[in-house]
Design an enzyme around this catalytic site. Structure first.
Site, PDB file in Angstrom:
ATOM      1  N   GLN A 176       0.837  -1.209   0.000  1.00  0.00           N
ATOM      2  CA  GLN A 176       0.000   0.000   0.000  1.00  0.00           C
ATOM      3  C   GLN A 176       0.873   1.261   0.000  1.00  0.00           C
ATOM      4  O   GLN A 176       0.526   2.278   0.613  1.00  0.00           O
ATOM      5  CB  GLN A 176      -0.941   0.008   1.202  1.00  0.00           C
ATOM      6  CG  GLN A 176      -2.180  -0.862   1.033  1.00  0.00           C
ATOM      7  CD  GLN A 176      -3.107  -0.349  -0.068  1.00  0.00           C
ATOM      8  OE1 GLN A 176      -3.113   0.826  -0.409  1.00  0.00           O
ATOM      9  NE2 GLN A 176      -3.901  -1.248  -0.633  1.00  0.00           N
ATOM     10  N   SER A 177       1.991   1.227  -0.689  1.00  0.00           N
ATOM     11  CA  SER A 177       2.922   2.361  -0.685  1.00  0.00           C
ATOM     12  C   SER A 177       2.292   3.648  -1.240  1.00  0.00           C
ATOM     13  O   SER A 177       1.830   3.690  -2.386  1.00  0.00           O
ATOM     14  CB  SER A 177       4.142   1.991  -1.530  1.00  0.00           C
ATOM     15  OG  SER A 177       4.942   3.132  -1.756  1.00  0.00           O
ATOM     16  N   ASN A 178       2.304   4.686  -0.404  1.00  0.00           N
ATOM     17  CA  ASN A 178       1.875   6.010  -0.876  1.00  0.00           C
ATOM     18  C   ASN A 178       2.884   6.566  -1.867  1.00  0.00           C
ATOM     19  O   ASN A 178       2.537   7.285  -2.800  1.00  0.00           O
ATOM     20  CB  ASN A 178       1.759   6.987   0.301  1.00  0.00           C
ATOM     21  CG  ASN A 178       0.718   6.552   1.307  1.00  0.00           C
ATOM     22  OD1 ASN A 178      -0.434   6.311   0.947  1.00  0.00           O
ATOM     23  ND2 ASN A 178       1.103   6.445   2.579  1.00  0.00           N
ATOM     24  N   CYS A 220       4.805   4.859  -4.009  1.00  0.00           N
ATOM     25  CA  CYS A 220       4.666   4.261  -5.341  1.00  0.00           C
ATOM     26  C   CYS A 220       3.463   4.847  -6.076  1.00  0.00           C
ATOM     27  O   CYS A 220       3.533   5.131  -7.273  1.00  0.00           O
ATOM     28  CB  CYS A 220       4.553   2.745  -5.234  1.00  0.00           C
ATOM     29  SG  CYS A 220       6.112   1.971  -4.734  1.00  0.00           S
TER      30      CYS A 220
END
Ligand SMILES: *Cc1c(COP(=O)(O)O)cnc(C)c1O
Length: 333
Positions: A74-76, A78
């Protein structure tokens, strides 16, 4: 005084507002202000976008047409990178860390936005993540073989280029505090890969904040104090030749809790309390943990951070949606 910056392209909607949280200030017994970096945009929001202004300027100056980066599922970071790339007409490849790459998570939260942006998603295991340097090289080779030119952005965009984005933020805060410049103040934020901290610390030096009793404090959401003093110190030294910089790094350790991206009930309680008191929406991975750390430290020592606290809201709202059941259970109350 003018600060000299590397090349930058405009992506973030800045300056972001600095707002007083009146009810929270009354409840906690210190002035609490919030720097709304969750409002740097809608889809392109949060702290990463400030770093990407400098990283994409560098990527484009080098003639890249594809960016490669990576992070948690859930990388912000990326998501912001994928959307910024598309906005600028570049392609993106994102390495997303997940427990079982053969069985990737459902398309929701940031993953939904990665896919909408057209990012190529490469699922990698936690073990592979340990060797991400090699995997970045492998992916860059693959991009090259396909006739494109890759630019690798490290996790979180946290290097000596991206972190200039938070020097810009420090300048904004400086101007926004100018009406009452001498109130002892701490600028506090969530720290995950160190770039936000490095930028604020360099900004504090450039703006001579210590003369005015303004400090920076970073609540780590993973690893520990020693790790971050080292990481942030290295990023800072890449930005400015300043042998004393390590002394300026203040890590508020003790709030990693159950681990990166894992939540404890007391953290989620504070997240819900904030939403209901101020209509400010925190995220469980970063801002919720930093906020819990701030509230807990103030409960122990109200003077710990001075008379005025500036909480930097670094964004992360899309990571909240996949956490709905953790917060309210599957029924809801
Ligand atoms: C990445 C992130 C942080 C941490 O910032 P770093 O510069 O990586 O330390 C904090 N909050 C949110 C919402 C983030 O996405």
């Amino acid at each position: 005084m003018t600060i000299e910056y590397p090349a930058r392209i405009e992506l973030a909607r800045t300056p972001t507002p600095l707002e007083k949280l009146a009810r929270t200030s009354a409840a906690l017994g210190v002035e609490v202000w919030i720097k709304r970096d969750d409002l740097t945009g809608a889809e392109l929001s949060g702290n990463k976008i400030r770093k990407l202004e400098f990283l994409f300027a560098d990527a484009m100056a080098r003639g890249a047409d594809t960016v490669i980066t990576g992070g948690g599922e859930q990388s912000n970071h990326c998501r912001a990178t994928a959307l910024a790339a598309t906005r600028l007409g570049l392609r993106s490849v994102v390495l997303l860390r997940t427990a079982d790459p053969g069985n990737p998570p459902t398309t929701r939260g940031n993953i939904l936005l990665d896919r909408l942006a057209g990012a190529e998603i490469v699922w990698i295991s936690p073990d592979e993540w340990q060797r991400r340097g090699e995997i970045f090289v492998r992916e860059a080779e693959r991009v090259k073989k396909a006739g494109h030119k890759a630019y690798v952005i490290p996790e979180g965009g946290s290097n000596a280029i991206g972190s200039w984005g938070y020097v810009v933020c420090a300048e904004e805060i400086d101007a926004q505090l100018a009406a009452r410049p001498d109130v002892p103040t701490t600028v506090i934020h969530a720290c995950g890969s160190g770039g936000t901290a490095a930028g604020l610390v360099i900004g504090a030096r450039e703006l001579s904040w210590s003369d005015r009793n303004i400090r920076v404090a970073s609540v780590n959401v993973c690893d520990d104090r020693d790790y971050f003093v080292d990481v942030i110190g290295r990023i800072c030294r890449g930005m400015r030749d300043d042998p004393e910089i390590e002394g300026e790094i203040d890590i508020v350790d003790g709030y990693v809790g159950d681990g990166y991206a894992r939540s404890r009930p007391q953290e989620l309680e504070q997240l819900v309390a904030m939403a209901r008191r101020e209509a400010v929406i925190l995220d469980p991975v970063y801002t919720g943990k930093a906020w819990f750390g701030l509230v807990s430290e103030l409960a122990k020592d109200r003077e710990r951070f001075g008379q005025r606290v500036v909480f930097v809201h670094t964004g992360g709202i899309f990571g909240l949606f996949p956490a709905a059941e953790r917060i309210f259970g599957s029924g809801g109350s």
